[in-house]
Design a protein around this motif. Structure first.
Motif, short mmCIF file in Angstrom:
data_model
loop_
_atom_site.label_atom_id
_atom_site.label_comp_id
_atom_site.label_asym_id
_atom_site.label_seq_id
_atom_site.Cartn_x
_atom_site.Cartn_y
_atom_site.Cartn_z
N LEU A 134 0.85 -1.19 0.00
CA LEU A 134 0.00 0.00 0.00
C LEU A 134 0.88 1.24 0.00
CD1 LEU A 134 -2.80 1.34 0.30
CD2 LEU A 134 -2.52 1.12 2.79
N PHE A 135 0.73 2.05 -1.07
CA PHE A 135 1.50 3.29 -1.16
C PHE A 135 0.63 4.49 -0.82
CE2 PHE A 135 3.86 0.32 -3.71
CZ PHE A 135 5.18 0.61 -3.43
N LEU A 142 -5.90 3.93 6.25
CA LEU A 142 -4.70 3.76 7.07
C LEU A 142 -3.74 4.92 6.85
CD1 LEU A 142 -4.16 -0.05 6.35
CD2 LEU A 142 -5.32 0.98 8.32
N LYS A 143 -4.28 6.12 6.82
CA LYS A 143 -3.53 7.31 6.44
C LYS A 143 -2.33 7.59 7.34
CE LYS A 143 -4.19 12.30 5.71
NZ LYS A 143 -5.16 13.42 5.76
N ILE A 203 2.85 -1.61 4.23
CA ILE A 203 2.64 -0.18 3.95
C ILE A 203 3.99 0.43 3.62
CG2 ILE A 203 1.90 2.03 4.90
CD1 ILE A 203 -0.08 0.61 6.63
N GLN A 204 4.07 1.00 2.43
CA GLN A 204 5.31 1.62 1.96
C GLN A 204 5.28 3.13 2.15
OE1 GLN A 204 7.81 -0.13 1.45
NE2 GLN A 204 7.67 -1.55 -0.28
N VAL A 219 -7.09 -5.03 12.61
CA VAL A 219 -5.74 -4.71 12.14
C VAL A 219 -4.82 -4.73 13.35
CG1 VAL A 219 -4.25 -3.05 10.99
CG2 VAL A 219 -6.64 -3.30 10.26
N PHE A 220 -3.70 -5.49 13.23
CA PHE A 220 -2.71 -5.60 14.30
C PHE A 220 -1.35 -5.16 13.77
CE2 PHE A 220 -5.95 -8.62 15.45
CZ PHE A 220 -5.97 -8.64 16.84
N ASP A 221 -0.49 -4.65 14.68
CA ASP A 221 0.90 -4.46 14.31
C ASP A 221 1.64 -5.78 14.56
OD1 ASP A 221 1.43 -4.60 17.03
OD2 ASP A 221 1.76 -2.46 17.27
N VAL A 222 2.94 -5.80 14.26
CA VAL A 222 3.67 -7.06 14.30
C VAL A 222 3.92 -7.58 15.71
CG1 VAL A 222 4.79 -6.74 12.08
CG2 VAL A 222 5.88 -5.86 14.15
#
Length: 561
Positions: free
Chosen positions: A494-495, A535-536, A560-561, A512-515
């Motif tokens: 996702l850019f 996911l701004k 997410i890039q 949605v989770f982080d790592v």
């Protein structure tokens, strides 16, 4: 009769003058130092216990109990001074020679540093050993003096999955033995890293933090150029070792606000997840282990006795007979010695799950500078060996069984852990648990995951075992014979700011989770085959998106890039 009356009148007059002179002495000392060092007859104290609750107990000697007290502390007891003695100030028993420069200090280590020399030396350690030492200012006091620390290790500029260990000294400003010895310990570890295999092993396997001076305002009470006249209390006449949250007596056991030094240290302990530490004091020669606040023994009491005994035995074997032998053994349970509320040792053990011990290094609080080398020879092997204790026990990493990402989890020894003796893994899933020899059932748990228990796991004393554990997400898992849920996630990577989800079945919920397992987003009652998430403001990295549809659940990685 006239002679008898005259003698009586003279006695009363002298007594009144003596009492007034005594009170003037106390007032003068309080005005100059904000604290006095006093003693009372032991019977009087035991019969008036309530009067002495706010005083800082120091020792019992020759049928007298010694205290430090501020003006406020004395309000309830100075009205009756029949058994009160004003004692010599411990930090003024000897004249003190200070170092003339940083170079002369580290050449011989037989002088105390001025405050400016201390600050310069702490910076110099980093400058001389940039790959092994990282300097850090923990906080600045209202006086302008700073609480300083260094981080030592083989890779101080990166965060490694290593045990984090802390030495901190002189929170009582007049107990200066540990102050100088910790400066020398920093120098010893750095200068011997390439030549001493034991030092290299410790530095390569433990992240070592050292804070030589926790109460600079007390130590340099007279001025920045001498430790002569140092005070126990801080600049606000508060005993810092009664100023911490207490397991039994609550947030403010001393009835005072948290002091700047206390806040700085609590923030430090929040930012670095220490597994082991030691708090260095003076006034006696003994290793004091938890608990201080209550009679209940620690879950790890046998381990504590072994560790404290090892410190004392090593100190005794490197010194003449009579050193470090309080209670004959040189170690004690804190409460069995005397009860302390608001102490930092119990704060670290109970609230931070860190194994902290209190080390009383010298009978004399402010030892003459010509004894500093002697005490170093007595103690430095014990200091090294106590660090080494943090390389024994159980360590490992907890991860997600599906993604391999780190999971922050709770590690509990079943039928063993009580009073916060359990430990937690850090954000990288890394954990360390020191423990005595035995077979244990070890439970691993985390929010959103099924707990896992490793049964009858064998641990040997003075050894290290690595136990890595994979936890299965409790919200993930497709029942046998269920049909497959086809999910598309785009764009991925996702850019931009919006990711879209499309399914061949109705989507009920999305998470949605982080790592490391923190939930960042949760949506319910979607009831559609398509759904979009904005996911701004999410930073670049890998995220886990869990899609729930009826009894089926699917996890997808999003970059997410």
């Amino acid at each position: 009769m006239k002679l008898t009356f005259s003698i009586l009148f003279l006695f009363i007059t002298v007594s009144l003058f003596s009492q007034n002179d005594f009170k003037n002495q106390i007032s003068k000392e309080l005005n100059e130092r904000s604290e006095v060092y006093i003693s009372y007859n032991i019977e009087y104290v035991f019969s008036h216990k309530n009067e002495f609750e706010q005083l800082s107990f120091d020792k019992i000697e020759n049928n007298r109990i010694y205290f430090y007290a501020s003006k406020k502390d004395l309000n309830s007891i100075t009205r009756n001074n029949r058994t009160l003695n004003l004692e010599p100030i411990p930090s003024k028993l000897n004249s003190i020679l200070m170092a003339s420069s940083v170079s002369s200090l580290i050449f011989s280590w037989d002088k105390y540093p001025t405050y400016q020399q201390y600050d310069s030396l702490m910076h110099k350690f980093e400058q001389d050993y940039p790959n092994l030492c990282k300097f850090q200012t923990l906080g600045t006091l209202p006086s302008g003096r700073e609480i300083l620390a260094v981080k030592l290790g083989d890779s101080v500029n990166i965060n490694q999955n290593e045990v984090k260990f802390l030495y901190t000294s002189t929170m009582h400003g007049d107990e200066t033995t540990g102050y100088l010895l910790m400066l020398r310990m920093i120098d010893y570890l750095l200068s011997n890293y390439n030549t001493n295999t034991y030092v290299k092993y410790l530095m390569d396997n433990v992240e070592i933090w050292i804070n030589p001076l926790a109460n600079p305002d007390g130590t340099y009470h007279t001025n920045d150029n001498t430790v002569f006249g140092a005070t126990r209390y801080n600049a606000n006449a508060v005993d810092l070792n009664r100023n911490y949250p207490d397991p039994e007596d609550g947030p403010h056991p001393d009835g005072k606000s948290y002091q700047p030094e206390t806040i700085i240290f609590m923030n430090f302990a929040d930012s670095v997840q220490f597994s082991m530490s030691a708090n260095l004091h003076g006034g006696k020669e003994v290793a004091n282990y938890p608990w201080d606040t209550w009679a209940t023994l620690s879950a790890d009491d046998i381990w504590w006795q072994k560790v404290a005994k090892a410190f004392a035995d090593t100190a005794q074997s490197n010194s003449p007979s009579g050193y470090f032998d309080l209670f004959e053994t040189g170690y004690t349970n804190g409460y069995q010695w005397y009860s302390v509320w608001g102490g930092r040792q119990d704060y670290m053990n109970y609230f931070k799950h860190c194994r902290e011990i209190t080390l009383e290094l010298s009978d004399q609080k402010t030892i003459p500078e010509n004894q500093l080398n002697t005490f170093w020879d007595y103690l430095y092997p014990s200091f090294l060996n106590y660090i080494n204790e943090s390389t024994y026990g159980i360590k490992g990493q907890t991860t997600d069984s599906m993604t391999g990402f780190a999971v922050k989890s709770k590690i509990e020894i079943l039928n063993h852990d009580v009073d916060s003796s359990l430990v937690y893994s850090n954000d990288s899933g890394y954990y360390f648990r020191p423990i005595f020899d035995g077979n244990y059932d070890i439970n691993f748990s985390a929010n959103g995951y099924a707990s896992k228990t490793i049964t009858n796991y064998q641990i040997h004393t003075d050894s290290l075992v690595v136990l890595n554990v994979k936890l299965s997400p409790s919200t993930i898992g497709i029942k046998e014979n269920s049909k497959t849920l086809n999910i598309s996630l785009f764009p991925n990577p996702l850019f931009g700011s919006v990711v879209s989800i499309k399914s061949d079945e109705i989507i009920n919920n999305v998470e949605v989770f982080d790592v490391i397992g923190n939930i960042l987003f949760y949506s319910t009652d979607i009831n559609s085959i398509e759904y979009s998430i904005e996911l701004k403001d999410y930073p670049k990295g890998i995220y886990l998106i869990i899609i729930h549809s009826g009894e089926m659940n699917v996890i997808r990685k999003l970059l997410i890039q």
